[in-house]
Design a protein around this motif. Structure first.
Motif, mmCIF file in Angstrom:
data_model
loop_
_atom_site.group_PDB
_atom_site.id
_atom_site.type_symbol
_atom_site.label_atom_id
_atom_site.label_comp_id
_atom_site.label_asym_id
_atom_site.label_seq_id
_atom_site.Cartn_x
_atom_site.Cartn_y
_atom_site.Cartn_z
ATOM 1 N N GLU A 85 0.812 -1.209 0.000
ATOM 2 C CA GLU A 85 0.000 0.000 0.000
ATOM 3 C C GLU A 85 0.854 1.271 0.000
ATOM 4 O O GLU A 85 0.454 2.297 -0.549
ATOM 5 N N ASN A 86 2.037 1.194 0.609
ATOM 6 C CA ASN A 86 2.899 2.380 0.658
ATOM 7 C C ASN A 86 3.670 2.599 -0.651
ATOM 8 O O ASN A 86 4.456 3.552 -0.760
ATOM 9 N N GLN A 87 3.476 1.723 -1.607
ATOM 10 C CA GLN A 87 4.116 1.800 -2.925
ATOM 11 C C GLN A 87 5.641 1.664 -2.863
ATOM 12 O O GLN A 87 6.332 1.901 -3.858
ATOM 13 N N LYS A 88 6.157 1.262 -1.723
ATOM 14 C CA LYS A 88 7.608 1.129 -1.586
ATOM 15 C C LYS A 88 8.047 -0.328 -1.501
ATOM 16 O O LYS A 88 9.048 -0.717 -2.103
ATOM 17 N N ASP A 89 7.312 -1.110 -0.738
ATOM 18 C CA ASP A 89 7.679 -2.508 -0.560
ATOM 19 C C ASP A 89 7.132 -3.352 -1.707
ATOM 20 O O ASP A 89 6.003 -3.138 -2.178
ATOM 21 N N HIS A 90 7.941 -4.334 -2.122
ATOM 22 C CA HIS A 90 7.536 -5.221 -3.214
ATOM 23 C C HIS A 90 7.823 -6.676 -2.830
ATOM 24 O O HIS A 90 8.740 -6.949 -2.061
ATOM 25 N N PHE A 91 7.021 -7.544 -3.388
ATOM 26 C CA PHE A 91 7.238 -8.978 -3.180
ATOM 27 C C PHE A 91 7.036 -9.668 -4.529
ATOM 28 O O PHE A 91 5.961 -9.592 -5.129
ATOM 29 N N THR A 92 8.090 -10.319 -5.001
ATOM 30 C CA THR A 92 8.049 -10.962 -6.316
ATOM 31 C C THR A 92 8.071 -12.476 -6.152
ATOM 32 O O THR A 92 8.842 -13.017 -5.353
ATOM 33 N N LEU A 93 7.182 -13.145 -6.921
ATOM 34 C CA LEU A 93 7.030 -14.586 -6.767
ATOM 35 C C LEU A 93 6.625 -15.202 -8.107
ATOM 36 O O LEU A 93 5.727 -14.683 -8.784
ATOM 37 N N PRO A 94 7.266 -16.282 -8.522
ATOM 38 C CA PRO A 94 6.827 -16.974 -9.746
ATOM 39 C C PRO A 94 5.408 -17.513 -9.581
ATOM 40 O O PRO A 94 5.043 -18.002 -8.507
ATOM 41 N N LEU A 95 4.635 -17.421 -10.622
ATOM 42 C CA LEU A 95 3.247 -17.873 -10.580
ATOM 43 C C LEU A 95 3.144 -19.318 -10.096
ATOM 44 O O LEU A 95 2.257 -19.671 -9.313
ATOM 45 N N LYS A 96 4.056 -20.173 -10.536
ATOM 46 C CA LYS A 96 3.971 -21.594 -10.221
ATOM 47 C C LYS A 96 4.172 -21.885 -8.729
ATOM 48 O O LYS A 96 3.814 -22.954 -8.246
ATOM 49 N N LEU A 97 4.735 -20.914 -7.988
ATOM 50 C CA LEU A 97 4.981 -21.140 -6.562
ATOM 51 C C LEU A 97 3.852 -20.630 -5.674
ATOM 52 O O LEU A 97 3.753 -21.017 -4.511
ATOM 53 N N LEU A 98 3.010 -19.765 -6.207
ATOM 54 C CA LEU A 98 1.897 -19.228 -5.415
ATOM 55 C C LEU A 98 0.778 -20.244 -5.300
ATOM 56 O O LEU A 98 0.355 -20.844 -6.290
ATOM 57 N N LEU A 99 0.267 -20.443 -4.077
ATOM 58 C CA LEU A 99 -0.847 -21.356 -3.844
ATOM 59 C C LEU A 99 -2.152 -20.590 -3.678
ATOM 60 O O LEU A 99 -3.088 -20.760 -4.446
ATOM 61 N N PHE A 100 -2.198 -19.751 -2.656
ATOM 62 C CA PHE A 100 -3.375 -18.910 -2.457
ATOM 63 C C PHE A 100 -3.001 -17.732 -1.567
ATOM 64 O O PHE A 100 -1.949 -17.715 -0.927
ATOM 65 N N ILE A 101 -3.892 -16.741 -1.548
ATOM 66 C CA ILE A 101 -3.681 -15.543 -0.735
ATOM 67 C C ILE A 101 -4.877 -15.405 0.202
ATOM 68 O O ILE A 101 -6.025 -15.508 -0.222
ATOM 69 N N GLU A 102 -4.591 -15.170 1.458
ATOM 70 C CA GLU A 102 -5.633 -15.093 2.482
ATOM 71 C C GLU A 102 -5.647 -13.710 3.120
ATOM 72 O O GLU A 102 -4.601 -13.153 3.458
ATOM 73 N N SER A 103 -6.829 -13.162 3.279
ATOM 74 C CA SER A 103 -6.968 -11.851 3.904
ATOM 75 C C SER A 103 -6.683 -11.941 5.402
ATOM 76 O O SER A 103 -7.119 -12.889 6.070
ATOM 77 N N ASP A 104 -5.951 -10.954 5.906
ATOM 78 C CA ASP A 104 -5.575 -10.945 7.327
ATOM 79 C C ASP A 104 -5.595 -9.500 7.820
ATOM 80 O O ASP A 104 -4.563 -8.844 7.897
ATOM 81 N N ASP A 105 -6.796 -8.999 8.122
ATOM 82 C CA ASP A 105 -7.013 -7.591 8.516
ATOM 83 C C ASP A 105 -6.489 -6.663 7.416
ATOM 84 O O ASP A 105 -6.944 -6.740 6.287
ATOM 85 N N ASN A 106 -5.534 -5.804 7.757
ATOM 86 C CA ASN A 106 -4.973 -4.882 6.771
ATOM 87 C C ASN A 106 -3.830 -5.506 5.975
ATOM 88 O O ASN A 106 -3.172 -4.832 5.177
ATOM 89 N N TYR A 107 -3.597 -6.775 6.200
ATOM 90 C CA TYR A 107 -2.531 -7.485 5.512
ATOM 91 C C TYR A 107 -3.130 -8.666 4.743
ATOM 92 O O TYR A 107 -4.315 -8.988 4.878
ATOM 93 N N VAL A 108 -2.280 -9.293 3.980
ATOM 94 C CA VAL A 108 -2.647 -10.566 3.349
ATOM 95 C C VAL A 108 -1.533 -11.563 3.658
ATOM 96 O O VAL A 108 -0.362 -11.194 3.777
ATOM 97 N N SER A 109 -1.925 -12.817 3.777
ATOM 98 C CA SER A 109 -0.950 -13.892 3.950
ATOM 99 C C SER A 109 -0.800 -14.589 2.596
ATOM 100 O O SER A 109 -1.761 -15.176 2.086
ATOM 101 N N ILE A 110 0.372 -14.476 2.029
ATOM 102 C CA ILE A 110 0.634 -15.091 0.731
ATOM 103 C C ILE A 110 1.213 -16.484 0.970
ATOM 104 O O ILE A 110 2.351 -16.630 1.427
ATOM 105 N N HIS A 111 0.412 -17.497 0.689
ATOM 106 C CA HIS A 111 0.837 -18.880 0.892
ATOM 107 C C HIS A 111 1.519 -19.369 -0.386
ATOM 108 O O HIS A 111 0.912 -19.358 -1.469
ATOM 109 N N HIS A 112 2.745 -19.812 -0.263
ATOM 110 C CA HIS A 112 3.503 -20.191 -1.458
ATOM 111 C C HIS A 112 4.504 -21.287 -1.110
ATOM 112 O O HIS A 112 4.702 -21.648 0.062
#
Length: 290
Positions: A180-207
């Motif tokens: 949201e701050n446009q500064k932090d980034h997280f890069t991940l190959p599509l094949k490694l991502l499983l699902f993304i879960e909402s966690d209040d103001n955050y998300v948990s990226i399961h990979h």
């Protein structure tokens, strides 16, 4: 004009077919339906307009013969004529086939009826009346057939595996998540991502990481990730979940309680009603995702 073009496109779509075993059941059931319907309701004057509508032995034998004739006509039509005429079934061809089947069955029954009655009703007007009666009677088994095909299609969508069809180079497609701050980034190959879960103001990226399932907490809303449409294989299936279709293993349940199973994930993920249609649409077109 657009409606006509849409109709032509629909008629060109591939049609669902019955298996050989299903056709045998269909022929038997239609024969039974015609026999019981004519025997107990006695429409169209089949009992010589008997006011008492009594079921005599002669009438019973006539209806049994009618059952055999209808079954033989349908079997001949489905197992001998159909394979020769319909090579690549489309909705348009199947509509034409239904019309032909009614003509075929109506003509056969008309000839058999007149044969039993010493050709007492062998007139063109009676022939067209027979076709109309057969058409009206066919609405019942046709309605049952369409309902069966719809249920079969839904069961297939809910129970069978749905492997994702990869395109060339898709294994290495990179997903770039921006906070949201446009500064932090997280890069991940599509094949490694499983699902993304909402966690209040955050998300948990399961990979996957080193062949193990892990999760990374990232400051971003699930809604914003959905709106960014990073890849068509990422699908929102619940207010709290966004899944990667490339790991979709199975869909199970019904519209009251639908769940999806993903590779490497032990627990199923729920699907909300509002996202069910989108899920089925994407899964059925998985070969076109990319």
């Amino acid at each position: 004009m657009n409606d006509w073009a849409k109709l032509k496109d629909i008629l060109k779509e591939e049609s669902t077919l019955l298996s050989r075993k299903e056709k045998i059941y269909f022929v038997i059931l239609v024969g039974c339906f015609v026999f019981l319907f004519l025997l107990f309701f006695q429409p169209f004057g089949v009992n010589n307009y008997n006011s008492k509508e009594t079921i005599t032995l002669e009438f019973l034998l006539a209806m049994l013969l009618m059952w055999m004739v209808v079954s033989l006509l349908l079997a001949f039509n489905e197992f001998l004529i159909f394979p020769m005429v319909v090579k690549q079934p489309t909705r348009g061809k199947m509509l034409s086939w239904i019309i032909w089947s009614m003509l075929w069955l109506g003509s056969g029954v008309f000839l058999f009826y007149n044969y039993l009655g010493a050709w007492h009703d062998f007139r063109l007007s009676s022939y067209f009346e027979f076709l109309a009666n057969i058409g009206a009677l066919s609405l019942f088994p046709l309605g049952g057939l369409f309902l069966y095909l719809k249920i079969r299609e839904l069961r297939k969508a809910l129970e069978l595996d749905h492997p994702y069809t990869y395109r060339a180079g898709e294994d290495e497609f990179l997903l770039v998540f921006t906070a949201e701050n446009q500064k932090d980034h997280f890069t991940l190959p599509l094949k490694l991502l499983l699902f993304i879960e909402s966690d209040d103001n955050y998300v948990s990226i399961h990979h996957l990481q080193d062949a193990r399932v892990t999760k990374t907490l990232f400051r971003k809303s699930l809604k914003s990730i959905q709106e960014e449409a990073l890849h068509p294989a990422l699908l929102r299936c619940h207010r709290s979940y966004l899944i990667n279709l490339t790991h979709l293993q199975q869909i199970h349940g019904n519209r009251n309680k639908l769940k999806v199973f993903l590779n490497h994930v032990k627990d199923p993920i729920p699907v909300s009603r509002q996202y069910m249609d989108s899920l089925f649409a994407l899964v059925s077109q998985s070969s076109q995702i990319g």
